[in-house]
Design a protein around this motif. Structure first.
Motif, PDB file in Angstrom:
ATOM      1  N   LEU A   1      51.729 -39.540  65.357  1.00  0.00           N
ATOM      2  CA  LEU A   1      52.208 -39.800  63.808  1.00  0.00           C
ATOM      3  C   LEU A   1      52.065 -38.421  63.273  1.00  0.00           C
ATOM      4  O   LEU A   1      53.031 -37.911  62.648  1.00  0.00           O
ATOM      5  CB  LEU A   1      51.320 -40.767  63.042  1.00  0.00           C
ATOM      6  N   PRO A   2      50.944 -37.671  62.970  1.00  0.00           N
ATOM      7  CA  PRO A   2      50.782 -36.417  62.118  1.00  0.00           C
ATOM      8  C   PRO A   2      52.093 -35.653  62.773  1.00  0.00           C
ATOM      9  O   PRO A   2      52.736 -34.923  62.013  1.00  0.00           O
ATOM     10  CB  PRO A   2      49.473 -35.680  62.581  1.00  0.00           C
TER      11      PRO A   2
ATOM     12  N   THR B   1      48.153 -43.279  67.972  1.00  0.00           N
ATOM     13  CA  THR B   1      48.577 -42.733  66.724  1.00  0.00           C
ATOM     14  C   THR B   1      48.108 -41.304  66.097  1.00  0.00           C
ATOM     15  O   THR B   1      49.170 -40.687  65.806  1.00  0.00           O
ATOM     16  CB  THR B   1      48.248 -43.792  65.394  1.00  0.00           C
ATOM     17  N   PRO B   2      46.967 -41.168  66.309  1.00  0.00           N
ATOM     18  CA  PRO B   2      46.781 -39.763  66.024  1.00  0.00           C
ATOM     19  C   PRO B   2      47.490 -38.792  66.925  1.00  0.00           C
ATOM     20  O   PRO B   2      47.710 -37.787  66.229  1.00  0.00           O
ATOM     21  CB  PRO B   2      45.116 -39.709  66.433  1.00  0.00           C
TER      22      PRO B   2
END
Lengths: 369, 172
Positions: free
Chosen positions: B154-155, B150-151
């Protein structure tokens, strides 16, 4: 953002920033509540002069960015529509029903269309990332390599010994080979292909995509082999790619013959791909107990589809016998490591029209490679 | 504008699928790969709300179901990703966007998505005879994968979708 820069940036105008300067420190103190940052001290040394004016603004933008990094965006979302949810869930259920109802229904057609578009993309992506993904194999430690050299030397010596006594066997084998060749039904060609896509284990199907399709002569139910033995069979062939069902898939069943005794049985996959992957062998004659380490070969099907006869599948690793119902369970480790598949061959009849070069030769050579 | 957004979202889904099929298996743990497509659907839900996310989830799920080498009953991933889009979209207004809440959203959505895929497989017996223990393990490992990625994923996706939402701010 620019308004804030003006607000806290103006007192710095003209003066080069120096952290030891009392006045500057005081100004920093004054600037702090406006910036409201616990990360003040962690910021990089501020640029001097003209660019120093932007320091506080930059700091703020850093904090803001940190928050915005995960932010959802400025537009408030409309509330979730129940009817849309219900419609889409029903649509999914319809797709499931359509797929279950007919083998070659609309879903099959859609699969073919998607395969024609996505298949070449997968091939291209695999080609692009291959230098990176194959790096893992190239990066082995020195001690590992030394171990391998030692292992290989030992194996080499053993094979030399065997070779010395193999003269008579060789002659017999040559005779059998000639016999097999004269039967004429064994000459096949192999379409070389590379594995470009792997099915996720989340769905518990062990399938891979290869970069050869009907254009290259690949047809459904063709046997797929690797240098170490049987890989599986072609489940579906599209124009430029094909989907291969691995022998380790839970739905795969292969007729098998156990080494020296020639006992017949059925090998089924367990759905596991990883290191612990094993195949279950169910023997036709339950009184025959195979030994550990015996080779298991394919039994063969009519016209060589889906499986040709005499291809190595693996070795017997465990034999469990149950006293209660006097049945035995045999576990076979596949000789091909399904997790590191790369180059495979699809066995097709000789004379097949293919867009790429076929490897020809008798099957005996093909499966021994 | 909305055509551009649709194209960008479609491209993101396609790239996620290609990476998931060709690259991820090289780092997979016992064949369980990260569900990158699911992360894209979560990003769409966080950036644009539940309704677009459900539509994107359905389309992306169908693509995962149909693209080679998938051979499971089609519609399973479509169903899972529609529910993921709905869930992530519903969670969105309730939480302040922080790293932790985003991770929690992804973890919940990944768990629901992987569970739906596993359970539909169990109900449709596709394939038959998978042990429940393996099933649970597969679900948990895929959730761990998704949270771990995710890190990284996602961003940038959120930034992309935000930029397409408000071009005048995005360029500031």
């Amino acid at each position: 953002m620019s308004g804030v820069t003006d607000l806290v940036g103006r007192p710095r105008e003209g003066a080069p920033h120096d952290p030891l300067d009392g006045e500057a420190l005081a100004r920093d103190e004054a600037a702090r509540p406006a910036v409201r940052s616990p990360f003040r001290d962690l910021s990089a040394p501020e640029p001097r002069g003209e660019r120093g004016r932007l320091g506080a603004g930059r700091l703020l933008s850093r904090v803001e960015r940190r928050e915005r990094r995960w932010s959802a965006g400025p537009v408030p979302a409309r509330p979730a529509s129940r009817s849309l949810l219900v419609a889409l869930v029903l649509a999914s259920a319809t797709v499931v029903t359509l797929d279950l109802a007919a083998d070659d229904g609309p879903v099959g057609a859609a699969r073919a269309v998607v395969a024609d578009v996505v298949g070449p993309l997968e091939t291209a992506t695999a080609a692009v990332v291959r230098p990176v993904t194959s790096l893992g194999e190239a990066l082995t430690t020195r001690s590992e390599l030394e171990d391998r050299v030692a292992d290989l030397e030992a194996a080499n010596a053993e094979l030399r010994d065997q070779l010395a006594g193999a003269g008579i066997d060789q002659q017999r084998l040559a005779a059998y080979d000639a016999l097999a060749a004269s039967a004429g039904d064994l000459d096949r060609a192999v379409v070389p292909a590379r594995v470009v896509g792997w099915g996720a284990a989340q769905t518990f199907t062990s399938t891979v995509t290869i970069d050869a399709g009907t254009d290259d002569g690949v047809v459904e139910d063709a046997t797929v082999i690797a240098t170490d033995g049987l890989v599986g069979r072609v489940l579906r062939a599209d124009a430029s790619t094909a989907t291969v069902l691995l022998v380790t898939d839970a739905e795969s069943t292969v007729g098998a013959r156990v080494g020296s005794s020639g006992t017949l049985g059925f090998l089924s996959g367990t759905g596991e791909v990883g290191d612990g992957s094993a195949l279950d062998l169910e023997l036709v004659d339950a009184t025959e107990v195979p030994d550990r380490g015996e080779e298991v070969l394919t039994w063969g099907s009519q016209d060589g589809a889906p499986y040709l006869a005499g291809i190595r599948i693996g070795r017997v690793t465990h034999v469990y016998s149950s006293v209660r119902d006097s049945s035995i369970r045999v576990e076979v480790a596949p000789s091909v490591d399904m997790t590191t598949l790369d180059v495979v061959g699809v066995v097709v009849p000789t004379g097949t029209d293919s867009a790429r070069g076929l490897i020809t030769g008798s099957l005996a050579q093909g499966s021994d490679r | 504008m909305s055509a551009l957004r649709a194209v960008a979202t479609g491209l993101a889904v396609l790239v996620a699928l290609l990476l998931q099929v060709t690259v991820a298996p090289h780092v997979a743990w016992h064949g369980v790969v990260p569900d990158l497509v699911l992360l894209v659907v979560v990003a769409v839900a966080l950036a644009r709300g539940p309704n677009p996310a459900m539509v994107v989830g359905f389309a992306a799920g169908l693509l995962v179901d149909l693209a080679p080498p998938a051979d499971h009953v089609a519609g399973r991933w479509a169903l899972a990703l529609v529910l993921v889009g709905y869930l992530a979209g519903r969670l969105r207004p309730d939480v302040r966007p922080t790293a932790l809440s985003s991770l929690a959203t992804v973890a919940g959505c990944a768990f629901v998505g992987a569970s739906v895929v596993a359970l539909t497989g169990l109900v449709l017996s596709d394939p038959a005879g998978v042990a429940t223990g393996d099933l649970m393990l597969g679900v948990l490992v895929s959730v761990a994968w998704d949270v771990a990625l995710t890190p990284l994923v996602l961003p940038p996706l959120l930034a992309l979708l935000r930029r397409l939402e408000t071009p005048e701010r995005g360029t500031a």
